[in-house]
Design an enzyme around this catalytic site. Sequence first.
Site, PDB file in Angstrom:
ATOM      1  N   GLU A 224       0.818  -1.218   0.000  1.00 42.82           N
ATOM      2  CA  GLU A 224       0.000   0.000   0.000  1.00 42.82           C
ATOM      3  C   GLU A 224       0.856   1.275   0.000  1.00 42.82           C
ATOM      4  O   GLU A 224       0.351   2.361   0.273  1.00 42.82           O
ATOM      5  CB  GLU A 224      -0.955   0.016   1.209  1.00 42.82           C
TER       6      GLU A 224
ATOM      7  N   HIS B  58      -2.807   2.329   8.262  1.00 41.01           N
ATOM      8  CA  HIS B  58      -3.905   1.560   7.685  1.00 41.01           C
ATOM      9  C   HIS B  58      -4.126   0.337   8.567  1.00 41.01           C
ATOM     10  O   HIS B  58      -3.165  -0.332   8.948  1.00 41.01           O
ATOM     11  CB  HIS B  58      -3.546   1.128   6.254  1.00 41.01           C
TER      12      HIS B  58
ATOM     13  N   GLU C  19     -17.892  11.829  22.390  1.00 44.06           N
ATOM     14  CA  GLU C  19     -16.526  12.167  21.960  1.00 44.06           C
ATOM     15  C   GLU C  19     -16.340  12.224  20.438  1.00 44.06           C
ATOM     16  O   GLU C  19     -15.387  12.850  19.972  1.00 44.06           O
ATOM     17  CB  GLU C  19     -15.545  11.113  22.506  1.00 44.06           C
TER      18      GLU C  19
ATOM     19  N   HIS D 297     -12.912  -3.658   3.913  1.00 39.68           N
ATOM     20  CA  HIS D 297     -11.469  -3.840   4.037  1.00 39.68           C
ATOM     21  C   HIS D 297     -10.924  -3.222   5.339  1.00 39.68           C
ATOM     22  O   HIS D 297     -10.312  -3.917   6.136  1.00 39.68           O
ATOM     23  CB  HIS D 297     -10.763  -3.247   2.801  1.00 39.68           C
TER      24      HIS D 297
ATOM     25  N   HIS E  87      -7.395  -2.800  10.014  1.00 43.25           N
ATOM     26  CA  HIS E  87      -8.614  -3.543   9.677  1.00 43.25           C
ATOM     27  C   HIS E  87      -9.535  -3.655  10.899  1.00 43.25           C
ATOM     28  O   HIS E  87      -9.756  -4.761  11.404  1.00 43.25           O
ATOM     29  CB  HIS E  87      -8.257  -4.944   9.187  1.00 43.25           C
TER      30      HIS E  87
HETATM   31  O1  2HA Z   1      -0.641  -5.336   3.767  1.00 40.05           O
HETATM   32  O2  2HA Z   1      -3.586  -4.617   4.801  1.00 40.05           O
HETATM   33  O3  2HA Z   1      -4.227  -3.640   2.451  1.00 40.05           O
HETATM   34  C1  2HA Z   1      -1.824  -5.926   4.066  1.00 40.05           C
HETATM   35  C2  2HA Z   1      -2.951  -5.010   3.863  1.00 40.05           C
HETATM   36  C3  2HA Z   1      -3.253  -4.595   2.496  1.00 40.05           C
HETATM   37 ZN    ZN Z   2      -5.478  -3.773   4.367  1.00 36.30          ZN
END
Ligand code: 2HA
Ligand code: ZN
Length: 263
Positions: free
Chosen positions: A109, A132, A162, A203, A134
Site C-alpha cells: 500500500e 492503515h 466524543e 477492508h 482492519h
Molecule cells: O498489507 O492490509 O491492504 C496488508 C494489507 C493490504
Molecule cells: Zn489492508
Amino acid sequence: MNFIEETVDILDLLYKHNWDERNGGNLSYIIKEEEVKSFLKEEKVIRTYHYDFDMSSIVGKYFLITGTGKYFKNCKKDPENNLGLFKILDKNTIGLLWGLKDGGGPTSETPTHLSCHIERLKVDKEHRLVIHCHPTNIICMSHIHELDENSWTKDLWKMQTESIVVFPEGIGVLPWMLCGGTEIGKATADKMKEYRAVVWSQHGLFTTGKNLDEVFGLIETIEKAAEIYMKIFDKKIYQSISDENLKELAKAFKLTYKKGVID
Ligand code: 2HA
Ligand code: ZN
C-alpha cells in the site's frame, strides 16, 4: 525512546486490539532529519523501489514504512526485519537506508501511503503519519450501512459524545476497490484533502495525523463509535444524541465541523 521503539509499541497495540491480523495493516511515518542523523552512522542506499506517480513534493523526506507481507505481531521483537527506513530519492524512486534485512520491500500500500502524505502535507504542515488497519466494526458497518459520507459521519457522531470532538471534519468513505495500487491510492488521497480518516469498504480504515498518539486515538474513537453502532443499530432506541446536542458540543468545544451533516 527512539522513533523505532515508539512505532513498534503502537504496532504491537494495534495487533493486540485485533485490528491487524496476519499481515493486515501498514504504517508510514515521516522521520525528522535530525532523528535519522542520530540513528544512522552513514546514509547508504541499500535497494531502490519505483512508483509511477509524482512524489516531487516529498523528495528528500525520510519515512519509516512497514514491510510487505510482514506481521504487526512480529514488529516489536524484530524491527529490523519488519520495518524499513526510506528516503524519497527523486519523483519516482524511494531508497531503503535501514531495515527489511531479509530482502523484503515496503508495504504493497506504499502508493496510497505516500499519496496521502503528499495531500495531508498540503493542508497540515505538522502532518507526519499514516496508519492503515482492519478494525472489525468499521468493516461490519461497511456491509450494512449506505456508503454516503454525511450519513456515516452523522451516525458515528451520534454514537458517543466524543466522536464529533475527535473527528469534527467527519469521515470519508470509499466503496470496495482493488487494494495495493495507484488507483485506490489516488482515490484515498483525494478524500484526505478533507478528512484524516477514510473507510475502505469491506477492508478497513486509512488514518492520518501528526503523531502516533493522535492517529491511534483517532482509530480507537472511530472504531468504538462503529462498535456501538453495530451493537445498537437494530435495537429499539429510547433516546439518543440529537442534532441540537451536537451543535451544543461544537459550540462548547469551539469545533470547526463538517457542514451539511446536521445543518
Ligand atoms: O498489507 O492490509 O491492504 C496488508 C494489507 C493490504
Ligand atoms: Zn489492508
